[in-house]
Design a protein around this motif. Structure first.
Motif, short mmCIF file in Angstrom:
data_model
loop_
_atom_site.label_atom_id
_atom_site.label_comp_id
_atom_site.label_asym_id
_atom_site.label_seq_id
_atom_site.Cartn_x
_atom_site.Cartn_y
_atom_site.Cartn_z
N PRO B 295 -34.35 57.38 -6.17
CA PRO B 295 -33.59 58.18 -5.21
C PRO B 295 -34.40 58.39 -3.93
N CYS B 296 -33.76 58.91 -2.93
CA CYS B 296 -34.44 59.08 -1.65
C CYS B 296 -34.28 60.52 -1.19
N ALA B 297 -35.41 61.16 -0.87
CA ALA B 297 -35.36 62.55 -0.44
C ALA B 297 -35.35 62.61 1.08
N LEU B 298 -34.74 63.64 1.60
CA LEU B 298 -34.71 63.81 3.05
C LEU B 298 -35.52 65.04 3.43
N ILE B 299 -36.47 64.83 4.34
CA ILE B 299 -37.21 65.96 4.90
C ILE B 299 -36.78 66.08 6.33
N ARG B 300 -36.22 67.23 6.67
CA ARG B 300 -35.68 67.33 8.01
C ARG B 300 -35.92 68.73 8.53
N HIS B 301 -36.37 68.82 9.74
CA HIS B 301 -36.32 70.12 10.37
C HIS B 301 -36.22 69.93 11.86
N THR B 302 -35.75 70.94 12.56
CA THR B 302 -35.50 70.76 13.98
C THR B 302 -36.41 71.63 14.82
N LYS B 303 -37.24 72.43 14.15
CA LYS B 303 -38.08 73.33 14.91
C LYS B 303 -39.30 72.59 15.43
N ARG B 304 -39.56 72.74 16.70
CA ARG B 304 -40.73 72.08 17.27
C ARG B 304 -41.99 72.86 16.93
N SER B 305 -43.09 72.14 16.75
CA SER B 305 -44.32 72.86 16.40
C SER B 305 -44.88 73.58 17.61
N VAL B 306 -44.69 73.01 18.81
CA VAL B 306 -45.05 73.72 20.03
C VAL B 306 -43.73 74.10 20.70
N PRO B 307 -43.48 75.39 20.92
CA PRO B 307 -42.18 75.77 21.48
C PRO B 307 -41.99 75.18 22.87
N LEU B 308 -40.75 74.89 23.19
CA LEU B 308 -40.43 74.24 24.45
C LEU B 308 -39.67 75.21 25.35
N ARG B 309 -39.99 75.19 26.63
CA ARG B 309 -39.22 75.97 27.60
C ARG B 309 -38.74 75.03 28.68
N ALA B 310 -37.57 75.34 29.24
CA ALA B 310 -37.03 74.46 30.27
C ALA B 310 -37.03 75.18 31.60
N GLY B 311 -37.38 74.45 32.64
CA GLY B 311 -37.43 75.06 33.97
C GLY B 311 -36.69 74.21 34.99
N TYR B 312 -36.49 74.77 36.14
CA TYR B 312 -35.84 74.06 37.23
C TYR B 312 -36.71 74.18 38.47
#
Lengths: 620, 357
Positions: B295-312
């Motif tokens: 069988p095949c296991a899925l390891i998934r997460h969406t949290k970044r290890s370094v938080p990201l901020r967006a700027g303009y």
């Protein structure tokens, strides 16, 4: 206000806000190079210690890759702490820039978006200046995955507490695309399974034909097709459930019975000549009025861009590109002749119904057309009613089944039941198509290979098939056919390398034209002819003469240096390097034919040896 | 006005005006970009061109009027009064207006910029998902789908180390030659030069080493050769196949190679697929489970290890946060920072005439 921020100011702002090191993604290689040039004129100078650090790293990398030592950008990079990184650079230079970024010696790197997918070096900040990228001549919006790949470079694990993705506008930016991409979910991926000729040969070598269907069924493509099938099947179940209340009646197939009745009744109804019916001439032509078709009009000629029905009257209409470049919407009856000539037309869903590029090309084609064109003979069908079965006509009066107990129920349910049944049939057809499509494509490939003699009638490999399966690269059919046509009889290494280079190169960036030898020109002419004849079965390669000539020089003239070669062409060094690396890859495939084609393999081997020198040798 | 002229005029207008013009003419017009919007408007105008033109003229007039009398727009970021709510990607959004944002004052630039710096050096502790992935790999195949820069390489290295301790051969594939070379250098440093080999289309070194780095195409060819019965490749001692950047499965030209490789990968070898964040990693895990004995296991997460901020960053060098929150408001692209929104609208209006492609 300037359309976008000046690179020098951009880096200054980032420095001031403590947002360096940063990767700045620009739209093109040219933009990266121009950004670097603008620094050359600026007065910015790095503090001494940082300059020394850059020098130290560069010396280290130079030990491994001596070609960097002479790189024209070294001084600038050292002075300003900013570099460019794109596919036009030699891999060794890119490695040097990556190493500089990794050690934190640079403040900023100007890069093209290709970087995002490739080598990975992170930074504190990523600057995005675009919302679309060039893909095959056209600009496409960045997908959420791509935007997140770009933004993902921001924030170095263990070196930064936070990462920053900064958007700065440029004329072609759409902020919505970027904000949605940043906050959205990455897209699902879809299988891109294609069945290639070498795949067919290799599968048939190892497995009997009967087993192959089950192997194809293991592909991700089939897995995803099955997912779609599953969706259709639940729908199908729903439809079947909807059918249930109509259940079995007195006759086993009452829907078909009623269908016959229904049709007969309609047919018998007196029907005057309907105003909407187009004349048989027009009706017969309609099938030919496809986008790209050249047609004759009452005055002049034109090219069809689309066919549609007018609103309201549903009259057949066409959009025409006429001589002189005007676009007209006319009734289809305006077409007097259909010519046996069509052009490629990339359709779009909005005015002008094709891409601007196509429009331009078509306008050009229309002017260049010869005065006489072959006319397509079109047969017009006169509407002829098939005589009805007399037994039905007789019973029509009191059809259907006057004495049947379920007659009323049938009459009531028929419209819905027949619609549901049609839907069921449609779904079943699509399910079947989904389940067998891969196998059908495989069969098609088998047919072609059989016709060319790589497989025998029982789909076993022939002697030719045995060696042809070792060529597992793009354009494999062209290459194996060239070998079989003995185009490479006793070929010199330079010529062989040149031809392989022209087959391998798939980039359409323009280069200048160093002249090839007469032998090469003749050979390329033959290759081109063969490639055209194979076009129905395999997309022909670009077969550029300039890259062939360049490769020929490099292999033939062993005293030629890399710098000398670069002077012969306008191609970027990185492109030249990629061309040669790919050519070597193609040649090493030919080398595997040493048992069946010893002289060719020998020639390929010598060509590879001759190509591997200078920059190509030092680099991995 | 010809269609061409109309198109020109439309292209010169700011997007906001186009949206107003599209109201009632085009359904779901707010979903389209500028170019698309212009096309749709022209398409829709086939039926009533004069109506569109008169509306357009009225809107342009109104806008120029407003420009002359517009009050000066307030500038400067508002001071922070409340702590911002923690932005959690999985948070449900039933009352988005109340929860995020519109009552909450937008984040200030100062707050947005705060926290830049280098984390204190800590002894390396693997993340929970990394430990989990390695544990699963002992039993099953594993698909890892995590954001860029989360530390997939650590999993690859540890898995390799464990497999090599068991005297099993490891194959590591990457989509690009450049990546293969980087990994070759990196792994040679880690495991010792004799232990690592590389096979690419044009390079061959230490082909007998226990850890082989290659491009996916080469592995595919090896597997075909093995199936055709001609070569040895120590496929029977092959213990682990690591495929980096497996999202290439969806590459239009080369994706098929990944499929072929996975279909023909020997069944006794473990598979470790490393992929950037993709939308449907579960599909890949399900597929592998379906076609392979393990069988095949899925390891998934969406949290970044370094938080990201967006700027303009405005062309006049003014920097503002892009969103109202300091972090990225996942699932809520409309939560733009008012300052960024204002600057960008201004930018669009200013550069409007030059924006015809």
């Amino acid at each position: 206000m300037p359309p976008s921020i000046h690179p020098v100011d951009l880096v200054a702002t980032l420095r001031q806000r403590n947002l360096t090191p940063a990767i700045i993604f620009l739209t093109s290689r040219r933009a990266c190079d121009e950004a670097m040039q603008s620094f050359e004129r600026s007065q910015v100078v790095l503090p001494k210690p940082q300059q020394e650090q850059i020098a130290r790293v560069l010396t280290q990398v130079t030990e491994q890759f001596p070609s960097i030592a002479e790189h024209p950008l070294i001084d600038t990079v050292q002075r300003i702490g900013v570099a460019a990184h794109h596919a036009g650079h030699l891999p060794s230079w890119k490695i040097a820039v990556e190493e500089l970024m990794r050690t934190g010696s640079l403040d900023a790197v100007f890069a093209t978006t290709t970087l995002a997918a490739g080598v990975d070096f992170p930074a504190r900040t990523v600057v995005v200046t675009q919302s679309s990228i060039r893909k095959a001549r056209d600009f496409t919006d960045l997908t959420a995955s791509e935007i997140q790949q770009l933004a993902g470079r921001a924030g170095r694990r263990g070196k930064d507490l936070v990462g920053f993705a900064v958007i700065t506008p440029s004329p072609y930016i759409d902020l919505t695309v970027l904000t949605k991409g940043l906050t959205g979910q990455p897209e699902a991926i879809h299988s891109q399974f294609v069945i290639s000729y070498p795949m067919v040969l290799n599968l048939l070598k190892a497995h009997p034909r009967e087993q192959i269907q089950s192997i194809l069924a293991k592909s991700f493509a089939q897995f995803q097709l099955n997912q779609r099938t599953a969706v259709l099947e639940t729908k199908l179940d729903g439809l079947r459930a909807e059918m249930e209340p109509f259940g079995p009646r007195v006759c086993s197939d009452w829907i078909t019975q009623w269908q016959v009745f229904d049709q007969a009744r309609k047919r018998k109804k007196p029907r005057g000549p309907s105003a909407r019916q187009e004349s048989p001439d027009v009706a017969a032509r309609l099938h030919f009025l496809t986008p790209g078709r050249v047609v004759g009009l009452v005055r002049g000629r034109g090219i069809i861009l689309r066919q549609y029905r007018s609103k309201g009257q549903h009259a057949p209409m066409v959009t025409l590109l006429r001589e002189g470049g005007s676009l007209n919407e006319c009734p289809a009856s305006i077409v007097t002749q259909v010519f046996d000539r069509t052009f490629d037309c990339e359709e779009t869903s909005a005015y002008p119904w094709c891409t601007p590029h196509t429009l331009e090309q078509l306008t050009h084609h229309l002017m260049e057309l010869p005065p006489r064109l072959p006319i397509l003979p079109i047969l017009t069908h006169q509407h002829e009613d098939i005589p009805l079965d007399s037994s039905i006509i007789q019973t029509l009066g009191d059809f259907a089944c006057p004495s049947c107990p379920s007659r009323q129920a049938c009459q009531r349910d028929f419209p819905r039941a027949s619609r549901v049944r049609q839907e069921i049939q449609r779904h079943m057809k699509s399910i079947q198509a989904l389940q067998t499509s891969l196998w059908h494509r495989f069969q098609e490939r088998i047919d072609v290979l059989e016709r060319f003699g790589y497989l025998n009638a029982t789909a076993q490999l022939t002697a030719d098939g045995e060696w042809a399966r070792l060529i597992r690269i793009d354009h494999s059919l062209l290459i194996t056919e060239l070998i079989r046509a003995e185009a490479f009889g006793a070929i010199d290494p330079p010529l062989l390398a040149a031809v392989m280079a022209s087959i391998a190169h798939d980039d359409d960036r323009p280069g200048s034209f160093p002249r090839g030898s007469t032998g090469l020109v003749t050979l390329l002419f033959q290759v081109r002819k063969l490639a055209e004849s194979l076009a129905p079965h395999e997309d022909p390669p670009m077969l550029r003469a300039d890259v062939a000539a360049l490769t020929e020089r490099w292999v033939a003239d062993q005293t030629l240096t890399w710098i000398g070669l670069a002077r012969l062409t306008t191609m970027a060094e990185g492109d030249m390097f990629r061309l040669f690396a790919r050519t070597i890859e193609f040649l090493s495939q030919l080398k595997t034919l040493k048992h069946t084609h010893p002289s060719l393999a020998e020639s390929a081997d010598r060509a590879i040896d001759a190509m591997r020198r200078g920059v190509l040798e030092e680099l991995p | 006005m010809t269609t061409k002229e109309l198109e020109q005029v439309l292209l010169q207008q700011p997007v906001s005006l186009l949206h107003r013009l599209a109201r009632g003419r085009i359904s779901r017009h707010f979903r389209s970009g500028k170019r698309k919007l212009v096309d749709l408007l022209i398409q829709a105008s086939v039926e009533n061109r004069p109506g569109l033109e008169s509306d357009l003229a009225a809107l342009i007039e109104e806008q120029s009027h407003r420009h002359q009398t517009a009050p000066p727009v307030e500038t400067g970021a508002k001071p922070k009064t409340h702590p911002r709510p923690a932005a959690s990607p999985a948070a449900p959004r039933p009352h988005k207006a109340e929860e995020h944002g519109h009552h909450e004052p937008p984040v200030s630039l100062h707050e947005w910029l705060s926290g830049i710096g280098v984390p204190q050096a800590q002894p390396f502790v693997p993340d929970a998902w990394q430990v989990d992935a390695l544990a699963r790999l002992a039993e099953t195949d594993v698909v890892v789908s995590v954001p860029t820069g989360s530390g997939k390489t650590y999993v690859a290295i540890e898995a390799t180390r464990r497999a090599m301790q068991d005297n099993r051969t490891v194959i590591y594939t990457s989509p690009l030659k450049a990546l293969s070379n980087t990994k070759f250098t990196e792994f040679s440093r880690l495991f010792g030069p004799g232990q690592v080999g590389i096979l690419t289309g044009d390079r061959r070194e230490h082909a007998q080493a226990p850890l082989l780095i290659m491009t996916t195409e080469i592995l595919r060819n090896l597997l075909y050769d093995a199936a055709g019965g001609e070569i040895d490749v120590r496929l029977d001692t092959l213990g682990l196949v690591i495929m980096d950047e497996s999202q290439y499965l969806a590459d239009p030209e080369r994706g098929v190679v990944w499929e072929e490789t996975l279909i023909f990968c020997p069944s006794q070898a473990r598979l470790l697929l490393l992929s950037a964040s993709i939308g449907n990693p579960q599909d890949i895990a399900d597929w592998l489970t379906a076609i392979r004995p393990t069988p095949c296991a899925l390891i998934r997460h969406t949290k970044r290890s370094v938080p990201l901020r967006a700027g303009y960053l405005h062309p006049n060098e003014k920097l503002t946060p892009l969103f109202r929150t300091a972090g990225i408001p996942y699932g809520q692209p409309h939560l733009l920072h008012p300052e960024a929104k204002r600057l960008f609208t201004e930018y669009e209006e200013d550069t409007g005439p030059s924006r015809s492609r």
